[in-house]
Design an enzyme around this catalytic site. Structure first.
Site, PDB file in Angstrom:
ATOM      1  N   CYS A 106       0.761  -1.272  -0.001  1.00 31.59           N
ATOM      2  CA  CYS A 106       0.017   0.021   0.067  1.00 31.59           C
ATOM      3  C   CYS A 106       0.466   1.086  -0.025  1.00 31.59           C
ATOM      4  O   CYS A 106       1.533   1.537  -1.152  1.00 31.59           O
ATOM      5  CB  CYS A 106      -1.147   0.013   1.290  1.00 31.59           C
ATOM      6  SG  CYS A 106      -2.347   1.091   1.016  1.00 31.59           S
ATOM      7  N   HIS A 107       0.967   2.156   1.087  1.00 33.74           N
ATOM      8  CA  HIS A 107       1.566   3.203   1.206  1.00 33.74           C
ATOM      9  C   HIS A 107       2.823   2.950   1.810  1.00 33.74           C
ATOM     10  O   HIS A 107       3.837   4.001   1.987  1.00 33.74           O
ATOM     11  CB  HIS A 107       0.747   4.245   1.877  1.00 33.74           C
ATOM     12  CG  HIS A 107      -0.369   4.753   1.155  1.00 33.74           C
ATOM     13  ND1 HIS A 107      -1.585   4.329   1.082  1.00 33.74           N
ATOM     14  CD2 HIS A 107      -0.356   5.966   0.706  1.00 33.74           C
ATOM     15  CE1 HIS A 107      -2.341   4.968   0.459  1.00 33.74           C
ATOM     16  NE2 HIS A 107      -1.778   6.138   0.069  1.00 33.74           N
TER      17      HIS A 107
END
Length: 177
Positions: free
Chosen positions: A104-105
């Site tokens: 994800c991030h």
């Protein structure tokens, strides 16, 4: 297996699903954080469960672990990338040729550690420009494994990709990177 998260902001499922996969494969996950005795996970923007910290990242040696997992969430990697001990710890895995998995991030922390240049990876789509500006190649794939031999980087986009992410990280960690 080290799991590094900030004191709050990790996406809970991106912590718990890989953690459980590592345990089911016979591994022993260790939760590291930058401070505190527990971390506050989130289900998107809502507070979820808390998890006890096993060790502070400032006291951890990357070479004592088989690999590193960086869960996402927006706040988690944003906080980690501002902590010099966390950034140095991440860089230590690359310096030692050990595998790293990020979802994800989480690649924000990889960018800050300056380990993205020349690599192909995926992430949450909003990081595409950040990865490119850091010298990496961004691809929109469920999971991407980059690197030959040791020092593999396993990345994935979002919680919907967790099964593929978990399978890839277990395969790479079992192979010794």
């Amino acid at each position: 297996m080290a799991f590094l998260v900030a004191p709050e902001g990790a996406e809970q499922i991106e912590l718990t699903a890989p953690w459980e996969a590592v345990e089911q494969a016979g591994g022993t996950p260790v939760l590291l954080s930058t401070r505190g005795e527990a971390v506050q996970a989130f289900d998107h923007l809502d507070r979820a469960d808390t998890f006890p910290v096993d060790q502070l990242v400032s006291q951890a040696d990357p070479t004592r672990f088989d690999g590193l997992v960086l869960p996402g969430g927006v706040a988690n990697p944003d906080l980690l990338r501002t902590d010099k001990n966390a950034v140095g710890f991440v860089r230590g895995f690359f310096d030692a040729g050990l595998p790293v998995a990020a979802i994800c991030h989480a690649p924000w922390t990889l960018i800050e550690a300056d380990v993205v240049r020349g690599r192909t990876l995926t992430s949450y789509p909003s990081l595409r420009t950040d990865i490119r500006n850091a010298g990496g190649t961004w691809v929109d794939e469920q999971v991407k494994v980059c690197g030959a031999g040791g020092n593999k980087l396993i990345t994935s986009r979002r919680p919907d990709d967790l099964q593929a992410f978990d399978n890839a990280l277990l395969a790479e960690f079992a192979a010794g990177g």
